[in-house]
Design an enzyme around this catalytic site. Structure first.
Site, PDB file in Angstrom:
ATOM      1  N   ARG A 125       0.862  -1.177   0.000  1.00 30.79           N
ATOM      2  CA  ARG A 125       0.000   0.000   0.000  1.00 30.79           C
ATOM      3  C   ARG A 125       0.903   1.233   0.000  1.00 30.79           C
ATOM      4  O   ARG A 125       2.020   1.194   0.516  1.00 30.79           O
ATOM      5  CB  ARG A 125      -0.898   0.012   1.228  1.00 30.79           C
ATOM      6  CG  ARG A 125      -1.823  -1.196   1.351  1.00 30.79           C
ATOM      7  CD  ARG A 125      -2.635  -1.114   2.637  1.00 30.79           C
ATOM      8  NE  ARG A 125      -3.572  -2.241   2.771  1.00 30.79           N
ATOM      9  CZ  ARG A 125      -3.308  -3.363   3.418  1.00 30.79           C
ATOM     10  NH1 ARG A 125      -2.114  -3.533   3.990  1.00 30.79           N
ATOM     11  NH2 ARG A 125      -4.218  -4.329   3.504  1.00 30.79           N
ATOM     12  N   LYS A 157      -2.166  -2.562   7.865  1.00 30.88           N
ATOM     13  CA  LYS A 157      -3.316  -2.086   8.627  1.00 30.88           C
ATOM     14  C   LYS A 157      -3.410  -2.793   9.977  1.00 30.88           C
ATOM     15  O   LYS A 157      -3.090  -3.973  10.089  1.00 30.88           O
ATOM     16  CB  LYS A 157      -4.598  -2.312   7.837  1.00 30.88           C
ATOM     17  CG  LYS A 157      -4.728  -1.423   6.596  1.00 30.88           C
ATOM     18  CD  LYS A 157      -6.057  -1.655   5.904  1.00 30.88           C
ATOM     19  CE  LYS A 157      -6.226  -0.718   4.710  1.00 30.88           C
ATOM     20  NZ  LYS A 157      -7.529  -0.941   4.025  1.00 30.88           N
ATOM     21  N   HIS A 169      -2.793   2.906  -5.962  1.00 35.11           N
ATOM     22  CA  HIS A 169      -3.384   1.676  -5.420  1.00 35.11           C
ATOM     23  C   HIS A 169      -3.676   0.671  -6.532  1.00 35.11           C
ATOM     24  O   HIS A 169      -3.672  -0.544  -6.296  1.00 35.11           O
ATOM     25  CB  HIS A 169      -4.664   1.995  -4.643  1.00 35.11           C
ATOM     26  CG  HIS A 169      -5.074   0.914  -3.697  1.00 35.11           C
ATOM     27  ND1 HIS A 169      -4.322   0.583  -2.595  1.00 35.11           N
ATOM     28  CD2 HIS A 169      -6.127   0.064  -3.698  1.00 35.11           C
ATOM     29  CE1 HIS A 169      -4.905  -0.406  -1.942  1.00 35.11           C
ATOM     30  NE2 HIS A 169      -6.003  -0.751  -2.591  1.00 35.11           N
ATOM     31  N   ARG A 217      -0.984  -1.871  -6.867  1.00 30.57           N
ATOM     32  CA  ARG A 217      -1.099  -2.989  -5.909  1.00 30.57           C
ATOM     33  C   ARG A 217      -2.117  -4.009  -6.415  1.00 30.57           C
ATOM     34  O   ARG A 217      -1.882  -5.222  -6.340  1.00 30.57           O
ATOM     35  CB  ARG A 217      -1.504  -2.444  -4.542  1.00 30.57           C
ATOM     36  CG  ARG A 217      -1.839  -3.488  -3.483  1.00 30.57           C
ATOM     37  CD  ARG A 217      -2.065  -2.787  -2.151  1.00 30.57           C
ATOM     38  NE  ARG A 217      -2.967  -3.520  -1.267  1.00 30.57           N
ATOM     39  CZ  ARG A 217      -2.568  -4.413  -0.368  1.00 30.57           C
ATOM     40  NH1 ARG A 217      -1.292  -4.729  -0.270  1.00 30.57           N
ATOM     41  NH2 ARG A 217      -3.454  -5.005   0.416  1.00 30.57           N
ATOM     42  N   HIS A 223      -4.090  -9.143   3.753  1.00 24.61           N
ATOM     43  CA  HIS A 223      -5.535  -9.100   3.993  1.00 24.61           C
ATOM     44  C   HIS A 223      -5.885  -9.880   5.258  1.00 24.61           C
ATOM     45  O   HIS A 223      -5.370 -10.976   5.478  1.00 24.61           O
ATOM     46  CB  HIS A 223      -6.295  -9.705   2.809  1.00 24.61           C
ATOM     47  CG  HIS A 223      -6.335  -8.800   1.616  1.00 24.61           C
ATOM     48  ND1 HIS A 223      -6.614  -9.251   0.343  1.00 24.61           N
ATOM     49  CD2 HIS A 223      -6.147  -7.461   1.504  1.00 24.61           C
ATOM     50  CE1 HIS A 223      -6.593  -8.232  -0.494  1.00 24.61           C
ATOM     51  NE2 HIS A 223      -6.308  -7.146   0.183  1.00 24.61           N
ATOM     52  N   TYR A 230     -10.000 -10.632  -6.440  1.00 22.70           N
ATOM     53  CA  TYR A 230      -9.077 -10.705  -7.567  1.00 22.70           C
ATOM     54  C   TYR A 230      -9.405 -11.857  -8.504  1.00 22.70           C
ATOM     55  O   TYR A 230      -9.028 -11.835  -9.677  1.00 22.70           O
ATOM     56  CB  TYR A 230      -7.624 -10.796  -7.063  1.00 22.70           C
ATOM     57  CG  TYR A 230      -7.223  -9.533  -6.346  1.00 22.70           C
ATOM     58  CD1 TYR A 230      -7.032  -8.353  -7.058  1.00 22.70           C
ATOM     59  CD2 TYR A 230      -7.073  -9.501  -4.965  1.00 22.70           C
ATOM     60  CE1 TYR A 230      -6.698  -7.181  -6.410  1.00 22.70           C
ATOM     61  CE2 TYR A 230      -6.739  -8.331  -4.310  1.00 22.70           C
ATOM     62  CZ  TYR A 230      -6.549  -7.170  -5.041  1.00 22.70           C
ATOM     63  OH  TYR A 230      -6.230  -6.008  -4.395  1.00 22.70           O
TER      64      TYR A 230
END
Length: 298
Positions: free
Chosen positions: A153, A176, A244, A247, A270, A279
């Site tokens: 990111r 995150k 983004h 990515r 994730h 995806y």
């Protein structure tokens, strides 16, 4: 008085020495300069030097691009060629010539899809080529390669500190909610980051941001977004082509090459597999589009 060396070679040496461009970019830009001079010699019927290049018009450049498109150049490659031409003309004129205004070819907008590898590299090269200083060019190139080559990111990339150096084959990334993961680093990505670290005028220390803004503070993500917006406009890429999106492209291209969903989940950081499964839909949509455009019965 004749130039001590051919202009395309002088341009290449400038890119390598002063702009610290990659060997690939130097070769590509030198080849473009040579093609432009050859075209103008035929177009104008005479030799072409710095004085003549200062008189290049928008009509001349459109004729050159039309000739190149006739040789099979794609929209993205044609836009990249135009960018290289602008750089060459600026170099030949010592930065004092008024650049002809020529709109680059537009890339057709269709269904949402990942940025192609060619577009991703062209975007990174264009963004870094337009930088105000060589070290900023190296910085933008390194950050964008981290997004596309390592799936980071933008906040993760600009949040790196000097403690990550020296780089190895992998990098520990904090994402995150403080979750950490290990991402592999391609040799090209390592080289880009190390080249930036060697050029930054602010130095590198373990407890300070690795990537710095123009005035030495932490690099704000907005600076990279701004460089990407400008680059995609030059290349005629869709507004969906954001940092983004690089990515997303990293993930989609890995999946298309047979990557396992669980492994991809770990690479992207994730929290749940459901976030990664999007995806599979993107990849299927892309494959269907390719099928419809390529299959004789579609």
């Amino acid at each position: 008085m004749a130039d001590a060396e051919p202009l395309p070679l002088a341009f290449a040496n400038h890119l390598a020495r002063d702009r610290r461009r990659s060997a690939h970019t130097v070769r590509a830009y030198q080849a473009t300069a040579e093609r432009l001079l050859a075209f103008l010699r035929g177009h104008w019927g005479g030799e072409v030097g710095r004085a003549e290049l200062a008189k290049v018009s928008a009509a001349d450049l459109r004729a050159y691009l039309a000739a190149r498109r006739g040789e099979g150049l794609t929209n993205v490659s044609a836009a990249r060629e135009l960018s290289a031409v602008r750089g060459f003309l600026k170099f030949a004129g010592g930065g004092d010539i008024e650049m002809p205004r020529v709109r680059g070819p537009r890339v057709k907008k269709g269904v949402p899809r990942p940025v192609s590898p060619q577009e991703a590299m062209a975007l990174a090269e264009e963004a870094s080529e337009d930088a105000a200083e060589p070290w900023i060019a190296a910085r933008d190139w390194a950050v964008l390669l981290l997004l596309y080559g390592a799936g980071m990111r933008i906040g993760e990339a600009v949040g790196l500190t000097g403690a990550v150096l020296p780089l190895g084959e992998t990098l520990r990334v904090t994402g995150k909610r403080g979750k950490t993961r290990i991402v592999p680093l391609l040799p090209q990505v390592r080289e880009a980051v190390e080249a930036y670290a060697a050029q930054t005028p602010w130095g590198v220390s373990k407890d300070a941001p690795l990537f710095r803004g123009a005035k030495g503070g932490p690099l704000p993500p907005g600076a990279i977004r701004k460089a990407v917006r400008k680059a995609r406009a030059h290349l005629g890429l869709s507004e969906r082509t954001t940092p983004h999106a690089l990515r997303h492209s990293f993930a989609t291209h890995l999946l298309g090459r047979g990557a396992d969903l669980r492994a991809l989940q770990e690479l992207l950081g994730h929290a749940s597999l459901s976030s990664t499964q999007i995806y599979t839909q993107v990849d299927a949509a892309h494959l269907l589009d390719v099928y419809r455009n390529a299959h004789p019965r579609a």
